[in-house]
Design an enzyme around this catalytic site. Structure first.
Site, PDB file in Angstrom:
ATOM      1  N   HIS A  14     -32.357  18.159  41.998  1.00  0.00           N
ATOM      2  CA  HIS A  14     -32.271  18.750  40.195  1.00  0.00           C
ATOM      3  C   HIS A  14     -30.810  18.899  39.392  1.00  0.00           C
ATOM      4  O   HIS A  14     -30.566  20.049  39.417  1.00  0.00           O
ATOM      5  CB  HIS A  14     -33.095  19.600  40.025  1.00  0.00           C
ATOM      6  CG  HIS A  14     -33.788  19.596  38.540  1.00  0.00           C
ATOM      7  ND1 HIS A  14     -34.864  20.524  38.235  1.00  0.00           N
ATOM      8  CD2 HIS A  14     -32.718  19.706  36.970  1.00  0.00           C
ATOM      9  CE1 HIS A  14     -34.704  20.313  36.486  1.00  0.00           C
ATOM     10  NE2 HIS A  14     -33.817  19.816  36.511  1.00  0.00           N
ATOM     11  N   HIS A  16     -28.415  16.978  36.211  1.00  0.00           N
ATOM     12  CA  HIS A  16     -28.676  16.186  35.115  1.00  0.00           C
ATOM     13  C   HIS A  16     -27.817  15.527  34.699  1.00  0.00           C
ATOM     14  O   HIS A  16     -25.896  15.759  34.652  1.00  0.00           O
ATOM     15  CB  HIS A  16     -28.831  17.108  33.837  1.00  0.00           C
ATOM     16  CG  HIS A  16     -30.123  17.824  33.745  1.00  0.00           C
ATOM     17  ND1 HIS A  16     -30.834  17.401  33.181  1.00  0.00           N
ATOM     18  CD2 HIS A  16     -29.945  18.458  33.868  1.00  0.00           C
ATOM     19  CE1 HIS A  16     -32.153  18.256  33.525  1.00  0.00           C
ATOM     20  NE2 HIS A  16     -31.763  19.037  33.770  1.00  0.00           N
ATOM     21  N   ARG A  18     -26.543  13.178  31.830  1.00  0.00           N
ATOM     22  CA  ARG A  18     -26.737  12.318  30.834  1.00  0.00           C
ATOM     23  C   ARG A  18     -26.496  10.483  30.907  1.00  0.00           C
ATOM     24  O   ARG A  18     -26.592  10.061  31.066  1.00  0.00           O
ATOM     25  CB  ARG A  18     -25.716  13.466  30.499  1.00  0.00           C
ATOM     26  CG  ARG A  18     -25.388  14.681  30.454  1.00  0.00           C
ATOM     27  CD  ARG A  18     -26.581  15.029  29.855  1.00  0.00           C
ATOM     28  NE  ARG A  18     -27.002  16.785  29.758  1.00  0.00           N
ATOM     29  CZ  ARG A  18     -27.877  17.520  29.874  1.00  0.00           C
ATOM     30  NH1 ARG A  18     -29.109  17.376  29.433  1.00  0.00           N
ATOM     31  NH2 ARG A  18     -26.971  19.276  29.435  1.00  0.00           N
ATOM     32  N   ASN A  43     -34.310  13.186  31.237  1.00  0.00           N
ATOM     33  CA  ASN A  43     -34.339  13.764  29.954  1.00  0.00           C
ATOM     34  C   ASN A  43     -33.161  13.488  28.513  1.00  0.00           C
ATOM     35  O   ASN A  43     -32.248  13.975  28.436  1.00  0.00           O
ATOM     36  CB  ASN A  43     -34.491  15.412  29.398  1.00  0.00           C
ATOM     37  CG  ASN A  43     -33.088  16.286  30.031  1.00  0.00           C
ATOM     38  OD1 ASN A  43     -32.024  15.149  30.967  1.00  0.00           O
ATOM     39  ND2 ASN A  43     -32.518  17.591  29.712  1.00  0.00           N
ATOM     40  N   LYS A 108     -41.666  13.683  35.671  1.00  0.00           N
ATOM     41  CA  LYS A 108     -41.038  14.765  34.889  1.00  0.00           C
ATOM     42  C   LYS A 108     -41.872  15.361  33.751  1.00  0.00           C
ATOM     43  O   LYS A 108     -42.404  14.647  33.162  1.00  0.00           O
ATOM     44  CB  LYS A 108     -39.688  14.651  34.932  1.00  0.00           C
ATOM     45  CG  LYS A 108     -38.878  16.366  34.477  1.00  0.00           C
ATOM     46  CD  LYS A 108     -38.690  17.677  35.583  1.00  0.00           C
ATOM     47  CE  LYS A 108     -38.532  18.016  34.803  1.00  0.00           C
ATOM     48  NZ  LYS A 108     -37.520  18.838  34.683  1.00  0.00           N
ATOM     49  N   HIS A 146     -41.962  21.896  35.143  1.00  0.00           N
ATOM     50  CA  HIS A 146     -40.506  22.347  34.471  1.00  0.00           C
ATOM     51  C   HIS A 146     -41.796  23.142  33.575  1.00  0.00           C
ATOM     52  O   HIS A 146     -42.360  23.256  32.936  1.00  0.00           O
ATOM     53  CB  HIS A 146     -40.048  21.622  33.044  1.00  0.00           C
ATOM     54  CG  HIS A 146     -39.366  23.154  32.353  1.00  0.00           C
ATOM     55  ND1 HIS A 146     -37.961  23.307  32.140  1.00  0.00           N
ATOM     56  CD2 HIS A 146     -39.435  23.967  31.993  1.00  0.00           C
ATOM     57  CE1 HIS A 146     -37.720  23.992  31.132  1.00  0.00           C
ATOM     58  NE2 HIS A 146     -38.189  25.121  31.579  1.00  0.00           N
ATOM     59  N   HIS A 189     -36.337  24.372  39.623  1.00  0.00           N
ATOM     60  CA  HIS A 189     -35.587  25.858  38.847  1.00  0.00           C
ATOM     61  C   HIS A 189     -36.539  26.855  38.516  1.00  0.00           C
ATOM     62  O   HIS A 189     -36.353  27.509  37.864  1.00  0.00           O
ATOM     63  CB  HIS A 189     -34.922  25.753  37.825  1.00  0.00           C
ATOM     64  CG  HIS A 189     -35.372  24.942  36.895  1.00  0.00           C
ATOM     65  ND1 HIS A 189     -36.618  24.997  36.681  1.00  0.00           N
ATOM     66  CD2 HIS A 189     -35.249  23.643  36.147  1.00  0.00           C
ATOM     67  CE1 HIS A 189     -37.223  24.584  34.965  1.00  0.00           C
ATOM     68  NE2 HIS A 189     -36.147  23.617  35.158  1.00  0.00           N
ATOM     69  N   ASP A 262     -29.941  21.956  38.809  1.00  0.00           N
ATOM     70  CA  ASP A 262     -30.475  22.001  37.664  1.00  0.00           C
ATOM     71  C   ASP A 262     -28.713  22.045  36.589  1.00  0.00           C
ATOM     72  O   ASP A 262     -28.263  22.493  35.150  1.00  0.00           O
ATOM     73  CB  ASP A 262     -30.980  23.258  36.561  1.00  0.00           C
ATOM     74  CG  ASP A 262     -31.880  22.926  35.394  1.00  0.00           C
ATOM     75  OD1 ASP A 262     -31.661  21.373  35.038  1.00  0.00           O
ATOM     76  OD2 ASP A 262     -31.565  23.817  35.066  1.00  0.00           O
ATOM     77  N   HIS A 266     -23.100  20.825  28.960  1.00  0.00           N
ATOM     78  CA  HIS A 266     -23.203  20.404  27.533  1.00  0.00           C
ATOM     79  C   HIS A 266     -21.668  20.652  26.848  1.00  0.00           C
ATOM     80  O   HIS A 266     -21.240  21.492  27.084  1.00  0.00           O
ATOM     81  CB  HIS A 266     -23.861  21.742  26.850  1.00  0.00           C
ATOM     82  CG  HIS A 266     -25.620  21.280  27.267  1.00  0.00           C
ATOM     83  ND1 HIS A 266     -26.274  21.186  26.669  1.00  0.00           N
ATOM     84  CD2 HIS A 266     -26.226  22.064  27.981  1.00  0.00           C
ATOM     85  CE1 HIS A 266     -26.935  20.767  27.223  1.00  0.00           C
ATOM     86  NE2 HIS A 266     -27.332  21.783  28.240  1.00  0.00           N
ATOM     87  N   ALA A 276     -27.495  25.771  23.581  1.00  0.00           N
ATOM     88  CA  ALA A 276     -27.691  24.733  24.536  1.00  0.00           C
ATOM     89  C   ALA A 276     -27.564  25.857  25.522  1.00  0.00           C
ATOM     90  O   ALA A 276     -27.181  25.897  26.095  1.00  0.00           O
ATOM     91  CB  ALA A 276     -26.521  23.812  24.466  1.00  0.00           C
TER      92      ALA A 276
HETATM   93  O1  DOR Z   1     -30.902  24.510  30.943  1.00  0.00           O
HETATM   94  C1  DOR Z   1     -32.056  23.567  31.679  1.00  0.00           C
HETATM   95  N1  DOR Z   1     -30.606  22.867  30.773  1.00  0.00           N
HETATM   96  N2  DOR Z   1     -32.946  23.997  31.326  1.00  0.00           N
HETATM   97  C2  DOR Z   1     -33.686  22.246  31.188  1.00  0.00           C
HETATM   98  O2  DOR Z   1     -34.158  21.917  31.624  1.00  0.00           O
HETATM   99  C3  DOR Z   1     -32.794  21.246  31.095  1.00  0.00           C
HETATM  100  C4  DOR Z   1     -31.612  21.253  31.104  1.00  0.00           C
HETATM  101  C5  DOR Z   1     -30.477  20.555  30.020  1.00  0.00           C
HETATM  102  O3  DOR Z   1     -30.854  19.269  30.490  1.00  0.00           O
HETATM  103  O4  DOR Z   1     -29.659  21.271  29.506  1.00  0.00           O
HETATM  104 ZN    ZN Z   2     -32.714  20.615  34.145  1.00  0.00          ZN
END
Ligand code: DOR
Ligand code: ZN
Length: 366
Positions: A14, A16, A18, A43, A108, A146, A189, A262, A266, A276
């Site tokens: 899991h 990200h 981006r 996402n 998801k 989630h 998570h 996870d 950001h 965020a």
């Molecule tokens: O803390 C998080 N950040 N939880 C999530 O479910 C999404 C993730 C994100 O995409 O930044």
């Molecule tokens: Zn996540």
């Protein structure tokens, strides 16, 4: 000489990555930490909500997003799973075609507006009993959840007696299992004792990922000094929750819990109207997990301690997702190390240890 630990390369089930120019940086960080493969969450902007075809203004396809990640360095992974974001546009035939093509291995569920870029999510009640979930069951796809109840206000969302997560695991997930007994589910998570106990007592079709931050920190660490780099969703919880997670991952022979960082970069973390959600642990996740296991009284230089970390990082995830354990290894040394903030054109990406002023007790050496 510092002691070392050599394990099969691990899988981050899991994360990200981006979109845009920074993707290559994030993937490089994953490769540098002995990661053999990743499940890259959908996402993105726009969301990964189709199986094939060109990217449009409103959605990406798994096929096109995958090509972008491969071109940005993910071709060095031996596994790259991109789940389909479950939205209003998801259809049973999409599931069937995706499964047959091999592009689709997981979907998801995001609670609507429940976290970063979750506005395309459709509430769980709409999926229970749906033809989409039935098609997933039939084709052996994994449902990544989630697990937070959406649209709760104030004290229902978070207090000592209940949180959005405990409500979800008490009220919603049992109904998913009752209605879809063959559906493979990863509780993503997890952060609470309620969720850990749910997963432990659920059938073998149910597994869970746990992040480093939820094994290391509690809500007190977040609040003391308002350390917003620790702000992620679901939020870090109480000591009894952390203890339950630590116990879950260090239970001898456990096969249900595996690594899913996870890691969520950001480039703008705190804003004038909020923060965020997401902790960036690219480059430092196995080191943090090792520290978390040690804090859980696991002796990583004993056979049983090493076996516990190996199951969590390197073998349970592949077994759940049904792909081979890596035949390559990575090595960590028990010696202090540091990670650095990435200064990117979009803004700084601050790794969790920098944001929390935490020195890593381990270093990746090969
Ligand atoms: O803390 C998080 N950040 N939880 C999530 O479910 C999404 C993730 C994100 O995409 O930044
Ligand atoms: Zn996540």
């Amino acid at each position: 000489m510092a002691e070392t630990l050599t394990l099969p390369k691990w899988y981050d089930l899991h994360t990200h990555f981006r979109q845009g120019a920074n993707v290559a940086t994030y993937i490089a960080d994953h490769l540098a930490m002995g990661c053999a493969g990743a499940l890259a969450m959908p996402n993105t902007k726009p969301p990964v909500a189709r199986i094939t075809g060109e990217k449009s203004d409103t959605s990406w396809s798994i096929e096109a997003y995958r090509d972008d990640l491969l071109a940005a360095g993910a071709d060095a992974f031996d596994q790259l799973i991109i789940p389909l974001y479950l939205t209003r546009e998801t259809t049973p035939s999409m599931i069937e075609e995706g499964a047959k093509s091999g592009l689709l291995r997981a979907c998801k569920y995001y609670p609507p507006h429940g976290t970063t870029n979750a506005e395309h999510g459709v509430a769980m009640d709409n999926w229970i009993g749906s033809d989409v979930f039935r098609a997933m069951e039939e084709h052996g796809l994994v449902l990544c959840i989630h697990g937070e109840q959406h649209a709760l206000a104030g004290p229902d969302y978070f207090d000592q007696k209940q949180t959005a997560e405990s409500v979800f695991y008490t009220n919603s997930l049992p109904r998913v299992l009752d209605t879809h007994p063959n559906l493979k589910i990863v509780c993503e998570h997890i952060t609470t004792k309620t969720a850990a106990e749910f997963v432990q007592s659920a059938p073998a079709t149910v597994g869970a990922t746990i992040t480093p931050q939820h094994l290391i920190y509690t809500v007190g660490h977040l609040i003391q000094g308002l350390k917003y780099h620790l702000y992620c969703l679901p939020i870090v919880k109480f000591e009894e929750d952390r203890a339950a997670l630590r116990e879950a991952v260090t239970t001898e022979g456990q096969s249900k819990f595996f690594a899913g960082t996870d890691s969520a970069p950001h480039t703008t973390k705190a804003t004038e109207c909020g923060c965020a959600a997401g902790c960036y642990t690219g480059g430092c996740a196995p080191q943090l997990y090792a520290m978390a296991f040690e804090a859980s009284e696991s002796d990583l230089f004993s056979d049983s301690g090493e076996a516990e970390l190996k199951r969590f990082l390197s073998t349970n995830g592949p077994e759940f997702y049904e792909f081979p354990v890596s035949t390559e290894t990575f090595t960590m040394e028990q010696t202090p190390s540091k990670c650095e903030t990435h200064q990117t054109d979009e803004g700084p990406v601050v790794p969790l240890p920098v944001g929390m002023d935490l020195e890593l007790a381990w270093a990746i050496t090969s």
